[in-house]
Motif scaffolding. Structure first.
Motif, PDB file in Angstrom:
ATOM      1  N   CYS A 184       0.871  -1.183   0.000  1.00 41.47           N
ATOM      2  CA  CYS A 184       0.000   0.000   0.000  1.00 41.47           C
ATOM      3  C   CYS A 184       0.901   1.224   0.000  1.00 41.47           C
ATOM      4  N   ASN A 185       1.082   1.834  -1.154  1.00 45.40           N
ATOM      5  CA  ASN A 185       2.146   2.816  -1.344  1.00 45.40           C
ATOM      6  C   ASN A 185       1.972   4.108  -0.550  1.00 45.40           C
ATOM      7  N   MET A 186       0.729   4.501  -0.229  1.00 43.33           N
ATOM      8  CA  MET A 186       0.486   5.782   0.426  1.00 43.33           C
ATOM      9  C   MET A 186       0.267   5.657   1.935  1.00 43.33           C
ATOM     10  N   MET A 187       0.239   4.476   2.482  1.00 45.55           N
ATOM     11  CA  MET A 187      -0.103   4.307   3.891  1.00 45.55           C
ATOM     12  C   MET A 187       1.042   4.784   4.784  1.00 45.55           C
ATOM     13  N   GLU A 188       0.741   5.756   5.673  1.00 51.66           N
ATOM     14  CA  GLU A 188       1.725   6.325   6.578  1.00 51.66           C
ATOM     15  C   GLU A 188       1.571   5.819   8.006  1.00 51.66           C
ATOM     16  N   GLU A 189       0.386   5.374   8.374  1.00 53.16           N
ATOM     17  CA  GLU A 189       0.135   4.816   9.697  1.00 53.16           C
ATOM     18  C   GLU A 189      -1.048   3.871   9.609  1.00 53.16           C
ATOM     19  N   ILE A 190      -1.120   2.949  10.558  1.00 55.58           N
ATOM     20  CA  ILE A 190      -2.193   1.960  10.535  1.00 55.58           C
ATOM     21  C   ILE A 190      -3.450   2.547  11.184  1.00 55.58           C
ATOM     22  N   VAL A 191      -3.294   3.099  12.379  1.00 58.58           N
ATOM     23  CA  VAL A 191      -4.405   3.692  13.124  1.00 58.58           C
ATOM     24  C   VAL A 191      -4.270   5.211  13.076  1.00 58.58           C
ATOM     25  N   LEU A 192      -5.334   5.885  12.667  1.00 56.60           N
ATOM     26  CA  LEU A 192      -5.318   7.342  12.549  1.00 56.60           C
ATOM     27  C   LEU A 192      -6.053   7.981  13.716  1.00 56.60           C
ATOM     28  N   LYS A 193      -5.394   8.857  14.415  1.00 55.41           N
ATOM     29  CA  LYS A 193      -6.050   9.657  15.445  1.00 55.41           C
ATOM     30  C   LYS A 193      -6.549  10.928  14.779  1.00 55.41           C
ATOM     31  N   GLU A 194      -7.856  11.000  14.582  1.00 51.65           N
ATOM     32  CA  GLU A 194      -8.433  12.106  13.835  1.00 51.65           C
ATOM     33  C   GLU A 194      -8.596  13.341  14.704  1.00 51.65           C
ATOM     34  N   ARG A 195      -8.662  14.478  14.048  1.00 56.32           N
ATOM     35  CA  ARG A 195      -8.918  15.731  14.753  1.00 56.32           C
ATOM     36  C   ARG A 195     -10.280  15.677  15.421  1.00 56.32           C
ATOM     37  N   GLY A 196     -10.338  16.166  16.631  1.00 57.83           N
ATOM     38  CA  GLY A 196     -11.592  16.162  17.358  1.00 57.83           C
ATOM     39  C   GLY A 196     -11.807  14.937  18.215  1.00 57.83           C
ATOM     40  N   GLU A 197     -11.003  13.887  18.025  1.00 58.75           N
ATOM     41  CA  GLU A 197     -11.136  12.714  18.881  1.00 58.75           C
ATOM     42  C   GLU A 197     -10.665  13.058  20.287  1.00 58.75           C
ATOM     43  N   ASP A 198     -11.197  12.360  21.262  1.00 62.94           N
ATOM     44  CA  ASP A 198     -10.891  12.610  22.667  1.00 62.94           C
ATOM     45  C   ASP A 198      -9.387  12.543  22.905  1.00 62.94           C
ATOM     46  N   GLN A 199      -8.802  13.685  23.239  1.00 68.31           N
ATOM     47  CA  GLN A 199      -7.362  13.729  23.453  1.00 68.31           C
ATOM     48  C   GLN A 199      -6.942  13.004  24.724  1.00 68.31           C
ATOM     49  N   ALA A 200      -7.898  12.759  25.615  1.00 64.85           N
ATOM     50  CA  ALA A 200      -7.560  12.023  26.833  1.00 64.85           C
ATOM     51  C   ALA A 200      -7.450  10.525  26.570  1.00 64.85           C
ATOM     52  N   THR A 201      -7.997  10.073  25.422  1.00 65.69           N
ATOM     53  CA  THR A 201      -7.940   8.650  25.081  1.00 65.69           C
ATOM     54  C   THR A 201      -6.684   8.386  24.277  1.00 65.69           C
ATOM     55  N   ASN A 202      -5.565   8.238  24.970  1.00 70.16           N
ATOM     56  CA  ASN A 202      -4.286   8.063  24.301  1.00 70.16           C
ATOM     57  C   ASN A 202      -3.712   6.673  24.501  1.00 70.16           C
ATOM     58  N   GLU A 203      -4.587   5.711  24.803  1.00 69.37           N
ATOM     59  CA  GLU A 203      -4.168   4.323  24.919  1.00 69.37           C
ATOM     60  C   GLU A 203      -5.095   3.464  24.061  1.00 69.37           C
ATOM     61  N   ILE A 204      -4.524   2.567  23.288  1.00 63.32           N
ATOM     62  CA  ILE A 204      -5.324   1.646  22.494  1.00 63.32           C
ATOM     63  C   ILE A 204      -4.828   0.226  22.729  1.00 63.32           C
ATOM     64  N   GLU A 205      -5.727  -0.737  22.500  1.00 63.56           N
ATOM     65  CA  GLU A 205      -5.367  -2.137  22.729  1.00 63.56           C
ATOM     66  C   GLU A 205      -6.072  -3.031  21.720  1.00 63.56           C
ATOM     67  N   PHE A 206      -5.357  -4.042  21.268  1.00 69.59           N
ATOM     68  CA  PHE A 206      -5.900  -5.097  20.434  1.00 69.59           C
ATOM     69  C   PHE A 206      -5.832  -6.377  21.255  1.00 69.59           C
ATOM     70  N   PRO A 207      -6.871  -6.671  22.044  1.00 68.11           N
ATOM     71  CA  PRO A 207      -6.779  -7.708  23.069  1.00 68.11           C
ATOM     72  C   PRO A 207      -6.628  -9.130  22.553  1.00 68.11           C
ATOM     73  N   LYS A 208      -7.106  -9.428  21.322  1.00 66.13           N
ATOM     74  CA  LYS A 208      -7.057 -10.799  20.814  1.00 66.13           C
ATOM     75  C   LYS A 208      -6.116 -10.970  19.612  1.00 66.13           C
TER      76      LYS A 208
END
Length: 290
Positions: A184-208
């Motif tokens: 995928c030639n243009m992909m710069e990141e897998i998960v995008l943190k978009e503008r306006g998303e909760d800035q306090a939510t700075n932890e993500i998990e893929f549990p399985k």
């Protein structure tokens, strides 16, 4: 229509299989399968429309013109489901389990607009190949979309995608076990943190998640920018290959807005957890020191 409606198992193909159709071995009669192949124009009405809604597996390859379905008017197949054309409160593909899309040059997004509750509720596998116009796997509101059963995502040769999905979608992927990305030639990141998303939510998990395979993404700089911590508690197999611009798996929020000056001491910093990792293969990571 009555006969089609009462079918419990079927494989129905419309069109001609190409010599390079990538998923022929996956099609079995243990499920309800609808295959559309190399179809320049196909009005989906009556019985075929019923099959589209009842199918547990869909395979689309090289379908170019418009499809009229109960998921909305798919004009030149820019969207697989267009919520703006739907009857209010109608769920989209509520029983679909497997989705395979290939060589759809006009496809921009899987869905357009806010979908009703229950949409894609049984989806377990998504496989996307050679979709040059696809910009996002998913974009926009996800409240009505239930992806809690999704186990596998494979994406290959989707050269317009800058990222795979937004951070808000991660919380719906609690059962995801396999994630494979390639070419995928243009992909710069897998998960995008978009503008306006909760800035306090700075932890993500893929549990399985158990297998993560990323290769041949020439612009990828990190798995996610602007996130302070990423968890992979059950990840067993990690393959990273031919990622010449990869800087760090996790670029914290304090550095995510200044990517050009970000300096990472290592590929995996303390913000990334792999407590179950068994196999690690790294190759062609030219941007890393040491």
């Amino acid at each position: 229509d009555l006969i089609l409606k009462n079918l419990t198992r079927y494989e129905i193909s419309i069109g001609v299989y190409s010599a390079y159709f990538p998923w022929r071995s996956k099609i079995t009669l243990s499920e309800k399968t609808l295959v559309l192949l190399s179809v320049p124009s196909c009005p989906l009405e009556g019985g075929i429309n019923l099959l589209l809604q009842s199918a547990t597996s869909l395979y689309f390859e090289n379908v170019i013109e418009s499809l009229q379905t109960r998921s909305g008017q798919l004009k030149h197949l820019e969207y697989l489901a267009n919520a703006t054309d739907l009857v209010p409160h109608a769920a989209v593909f509520p029983v679909l389990e497997s989705l395979y899309l290939s060589k759809l040059p006009n496809l921009k997004e899987i869905c357009c607009g806010q979908l009703s509750s229950g949409s894609f509720g049984e989806l377990r596998e998504v496989n996307l190949q050679s979709l040059p116009g696809l910009i996002h796997l998913w974009k926009g509101p996800t409240q009505g979309v239930c992806l809690g059963n999704l186990r596998c995502i494979e994406v290959q040769e989707c050269h317009s995608m800058g990222s795979l999905f937004p951070q808000s979608m991660v919380t719906t992927l609690r059962q995801l076990e396999t994630l494979k990305l390639a070419d995928c030639n243009m992909m710069e990141e897998i998960v995008l943190k978009e503008r306006g998303e909760d800035q306090a939510t700075n932890e993500i998990e893929f549990p399985k998640l158990k297998t993560l395979d990323i290769e041949k993404l020439p612009r990828l700089t990190g798995f996610c920018k602007g996130v302070d911590e990423i968890g992979f508690p059950q990840l067993e197999f990690l393959f990273l290959s031919k990622l010449p611009k990869l800087k760090s798996f996790c670029i914290p929020a304090s550095d995510g807005n200044n990517d050009s000056t970000f300096q990472s001491p290592s590929l995996f910093n303390l913000e990334v957890g792999f407590p179950s990792l068994e196999v690690l293969e790294l190759d062609g990571l030219a941007n890393l020191e040491g």
